[in-house]
Design a protein around this motif. Structure first.
Motif, PDB file in Angstrom:
ATOM      1  N   GLU A   8       1.124  -1.196   0.026  1.00  0.00           N
ATOM      2  CA  GLU A   8      -0.035   0.151   0.140  1.00  0.00           C
ATOM      3  C   GLU A   8       0.774   1.213   0.004  1.00  0.00           C
ATOM      4  O   GLU A   8       1.497   1.148   1.216  1.00  0.00           O
ATOM      5  N   VAL A   9       0.757   2.324  -0.660  1.00  0.00           N
ATOM      6  CA  VAL A   9       1.204   2.656  -1.008  1.00  0.00           C
ATOM      7  C   VAL A   9       1.154   4.158   0.051  1.00  0.00           C
ATOM      8  O   VAL A   9      -0.615   4.236   0.567  1.00  0.00           O
ATOM      9  N   THR A  10       2.258   4.962   0.528  1.00  0.00           N
ATOM     10  CA  THR A  10       2.000   5.599   1.564  1.00  0.00           C
ATOM     11  C   THR A  10       1.832   6.979   2.084  1.00  0.00           C
ATOM     12  O   THR A  10       1.433   7.997   1.923  1.00  0.00           O
ATOM     13  N   VAL A  11       3.461   7.357   1.519  1.00  0.00           N
ATOM     14  CA  VAL A  11       3.687   8.882   1.403  1.00  0.00           C
ATOM     15  C   VAL A  11       5.155   8.746   0.447  1.00  0.00           C
ATOM     16  O   VAL A  11       5.607   7.569  -0.581  1.00  0.00           O
ATOM     17  N   GLU A  12       4.887   9.859  -0.466  1.00  0.00           N
ATOM     18  CA  GLU A  12       6.559   9.864  -1.443  1.00  0.00           C
ATOM     19  C   GLU A  12       7.811   9.588  -0.797  1.00  0.00           C
ATOM     20  O   GLU A  12       7.978   9.764   0.643  1.00  0.00           O
ATOM     21  N   ASP A  13       8.334   9.075  -1.392  1.00  0.00           N
ATOM     22  CA  ASP A  13       9.769   8.741  -0.735  1.00  0.00           C
ATOM     23  C   ASP A  13      10.947  10.255  -1.194  1.00  0.00           C
ATOM     24  O   ASP A  13      11.385   9.842  -2.307  1.00  0.00           O
ATOM     25  N   ASP A  14      10.377  11.132  -0.381  1.00  0.00           N
ATOM     26  CA  ASP A  14      12.098  12.115  -0.349  1.00  0.00           C
ATOM     27  C   ASP A  14      12.884  11.814  -0.766  1.00  0.00           C
ATOM     28  O   ASP A  14      13.257  11.068   0.444  1.00  0.00           O
ATOM     29  N   PRO A  15      13.601  12.726  -2.047  1.00  0.00           N
ATOM     30  CA  PRO A  15      14.919  12.333  -1.316  1.00  0.00           C
ATOM     31  C   PRO A  15      15.977  12.944  -0.095  1.00  0.00           C
ATOM     32  O   PRO A  15      15.547  14.049   0.677  1.00  0.00           O
ATOM     33  N   CYS A  16      17.224  12.225   0.221  1.00  0.00           N
ATOM     34  CA  CYS A  16      17.311  12.683   1.481  1.00  0.00           C
ATOM     35  C   CYS A  16      18.666  13.161   0.935  1.00  0.00           C
ATOM     36  O   CYS A  16      19.270  13.688   0.009  1.00  0.00           O
ATOM     37  N   ALA A  17      19.841  14.394   2.333  1.00  0.00           N
ATOM     38  CA  ALA A  17      20.860  15.223   1.370  1.00  0.00           C
ATOM     39  C   ALA A  17      22.145  14.328   0.970  1.00  0.00           C
ATOM     40  O   ALA A  17      22.812  14.866   0.483  1.00  0.00           O
ATOM     41  N   GLY A  50      10.332   8.447  -5.738  1.00  0.00           N
ATOM     42  CA  GLY A  50      10.341   7.279  -5.196  1.00  0.00           C
ATOM     43  C   GLY A  50       8.637   7.392  -4.767  1.00  0.00           C
ATOM     44  O   GLY A  50       8.160   8.181  -4.260  1.00  0.00           O
ATOM     45  N   ALA A  51       8.278   6.005  -4.491  1.00  0.00           N
ATOM     46  CA  ALA A  51       7.485   6.348  -3.216  1.00  0.00           C
ATOM     47  C   ALA A  51       7.230   5.022  -2.533  1.00  0.00           C
ATOM     48  O   ALA A  51       8.319   4.440  -2.207  1.00  0.00           O
ATOM     49  N   CYS A  52       6.518   5.143  -0.720  1.00  0.00           N
ATOM     50  CA  CYS A  52       6.969   4.437   0.250  1.00  0.00           C
ATOM     51  C   CYS A  52       5.890   4.007  -0.078  1.00  0.00           C
ATOM     52  O   CYS A  52       5.242   3.879   0.193  1.00  0.00           O
ATOM     53  N   ALA A  53       6.290   2.444   0.792  1.00  0.00           N
ATOM     54  CA  ALA A  53       4.306   1.620   0.874  1.00  0.00           C
ATOM     55  C   ALA A  53       5.005   0.229   2.342  1.00  0.00           C
ATOM     56  O   ALA A  53       5.857   0.551   2.608  1.00  0.00           O
ATOM     57  N   ARG A  54       3.525   0.450   2.650  1.00  0.00           N
ATOM     58  CA  ARG A  54       3.689  -0.413   3.836  1.00  0.00           C
ATOM     59  C   ARG A  54       3.187  -2.146   3.209  1.00  0.00           C
ATOM     60  O   ARG A  54       2.339  -2.174   2.386  1.00  0.00           O
ATOM     61  N   VAL A  55       4.219  -3.620   3.485  1.00  0.00           N
ATOM     62  CA  VAL A  55       3.119  -4.044   3.004  1.00  0.00           C
ATOM     63  C   VAL A  55       2.129  -4.662   3.801  1.00  0.00           C
ATOM     64  O   VAL A  55       1.970  -4.681   4.938  1.00  0.00           O
ATOM     65  N   LEU A  56       0.888  -4.924   3.331  1.00  0.00           N
ATOM     66  CA  LEU A  56      -0.603  -5.726   3.967  1.00  0.00           C
ATOM     67  C   LEU A  56      -0.650  -6.704   3.302  1.00  0.00           C
ATOM     68  O   LEU A  56      -1.323  -8.322   3.104  1.00  0.00           O
ATOM     69  N   ALA A  57       0.339  -7.614   1.850  1.00  0.00           N
ATOM     70  CA  ALA A  57       0.473  -9.417   2.150  1.00  0.00           C
ATOM     71  C   ALA A  57       1.788  -8.959   1.398  1.00  0.00           C
ATOM     72  O   ALA A  57       2.376  -8.996   0.758  1.00  0.00           O
ATOM     73  N   GLY A  58       2.317 -10.245   2.459  1.00  0.00           N
ATOM     74  CA  GLY A  58       3.948 -10.625   1.845  1.00  0.00           C
ATOM     75  C   GLY A  58       4.017 -12.366   1.377  1.00  0.00           C
ATOM     76  O   GLY A  58       2.356 -12.562   0.301  1.00  0.00           O
ATOM     77  N   GLY A  59       4.943 -12.374   0.741  1.00  0.00           N
ATOM     78  CA  GLY A  59       5.916 -13.827  -0.028  1.00  0.00           C
ATOM     79  C   GLY A  59       6.691 -13.467  -1.063  1.00  0.00           C
ATOM     80  O   GLY A  59       7.320 -12.639   0.055  1.00  0.00           O
ATOM     81  N   TRP A  60       6.851 -13.988  -1.605  1.00  0.00           N
ATOM     82  CA  TRP A  60       7.887 -13.794  -2.757  1.00  0.00           C
ATOM     83  C   TRP A  60       8.489 -13.383  -3.546  1.00  0.00           C
ATOM     84  O   TRP A  60       6.982 -13.198  -4.089  1.00  0.00           O
ATOM     85  N   ILE A  61       9.221 -12.593  -4.473  1.00  0.00           N
ATOM     86  CA  ILE A  61       8.865 -11.346  -5.582  1.00  0.00           C
ATOM     87  C   ILE A  61      10.498 -11.455  -5.711  1.00  0.00           C
ATOM     88  O   ILE A  61      11.644 -12.478  -5.310  1.00  0.00           O
ATOM     89  N   ALA A  62      10.394 -11.773  -7.558  1.00  0.00           N
ATOM     90  CA  ALA A  62      11.787 -11.763  -7.970  1.00  0.00           C
ATOM     91  C   ALA A  62      11.633 -10.586  -9.357  1.00  0.00           C
ATOM     92  O   ALA A  62      10.403  -9.707  -9.484  1.00  0.00           O
ATOM     93  N   VAL A  63      12.840 -10.357  -9.839  1.00  0.00           N
ATOM     94  CA  VAL A  63      13.303  -9.564 -10.799  1.00  0.00           C
ATOM     95  C   VAL A  63      12.502 -10.287 -11.914  1.00  0.00           C
ATOM     96  O   VAL A  63      12.509 -11.475 -12.296  1.00  0.00           O
ATOM     97  N   GLY A  64      11.626  -9.035 -12.706  1.00  0.00           N
ATOM     98  CA  GLY A  64      10.513  -9.502 -13.598  1.00  0.00           C
ATOM     99  C   GLY A  64       9.647  -9.773 -13.100  1.00  0.00           C
ATOM    100  O   GLY A  64       8.172 -10.470 -14.113  1.00  0.00           O
ATOM    101  N   ASP A  65       8.862  -9.689 -11.808  1.00  0.00           N
ATOM    102  CA  ASP A  65       7.230 -10.315 -11.105  1.00  0.00           C
ATOM    103  C   ASP A  65       6.804  -9.000 -12.003  1.00  0.00           C
ATOM    104  O   ASP A  65       6.590  -7.779 -12.543  1.00  0.00           O
ATOM    105  N   VAL A  66       5.783  -9.369 -12.660  1.00  0.00           N
ATOM    106  CA  VAL A  66       4.210  -8.391 -12.446  1.00  0.00           C
ATOM    107  C   VAL A  66       3.930  -7.744 -11.482  1.00  0.00           C
ATOM    108  O   VAL A  66       4.022  -8.123 -10.754  1.00  0.00           O
ATOM    109  N   ILE A  67       3.942  -6.441 -12.266  1.00  0.00           N
ATOM    110  CA  ILE A  67       3.419  -5.257 -11.160  1.00  0.00           C
ATOM    111  C   ILE A  67       1.737  -4.509 -10.847  1.00  0.00           C
ATOM    112  O   ILE A  67       2.090  -4.093 -12.788  1.00  0.00           O
ATOM    113  N   GLU A  68       0.839  -5.031 -10.475  1.00  0.00           N
ATOM    114  CA  GLU A  68      -0.047  -4.366 -11.145  1.00  0.00           C
ATOM    115  C   GLU A  68      -0.371  -3.275 -10.175  1.00  0.00           C
ATOM    116  O   GLU A  68      -0.491  -3.410  -8.657  1.00  0.00           O
TER     117      GLU A  68
END
Length: 135
Positions: free
Chosen positions: A85-94, A114-132
């Motif tokens: 779940e997107v929570t806030v903008e990932d502001d750059p740091c100094a 970028g964006a910050c997010a919290r995890v609502l459901a876990g599992g495994w992710i891999a390079v090339g996974d589809v993001i919807e």
């Protein structure tokens, strides 16, 4: 930074192995996972006429071919099981200006950092996974 081809994501730890994703007592848990669009990184570095690997941004996931929602509450499904779940903008740091002068400012417009997010459901992710984006 350690680049991985595959990782476990949990509701308690975020991306397993990243201490910043761990749930904190009394915290809001808005930064369990950070995501950035490849296109945004390329625009920011092109503005500065530099070539830098995306991990210099120090975000967890680089997203390609998807316009990340810039709305808190938007949900992203990665692969079969992981939901963020997107929570806030990932502001750059100094630190960004320590990497390349001007990088901080180049990452400010339009959520380029970028964006910050919290995890609502876990599992495994891999390079090339589809993001919807889930509705």
């Amino acid at each position: 930074m350690v680049l991985l081809d595959r990782s476990e994501v949990t509701t308690d730890l975020g991306i397993v192995g990243d201490c910043r994703g761990r749930l904190k007592p009394g915290g809001r848990d808005r930064r369990q996972v950070t995501l950035m669009e490849r296109a945004d990184w390329e625009v920011a570095t092109a503005e500065l006429d530099v070539s830098l690997p995306w991990w210099e941004r120090r975000c967890n996931l680089l997203v390609d071919g998807l316009d990340l929602p810039q709305v808190p509450g938007a949900r992203l499904r990665i692969g079969r099981d992981v939901v963020l779940e997107v929570t806030v903008e990932d502001d750059p740091c100094a630190r960004m200006d320590a990497v390349v002068p001007g990088l901080f400012r180049a990452l400010i417009p339009d959520w380029r950092g970028g964006a910050c997010a919290r995890v609502l459901a876990g599992g495994w992710i891999a390079v090339g996974d589809v993001i919807e984006v889930e509705q």
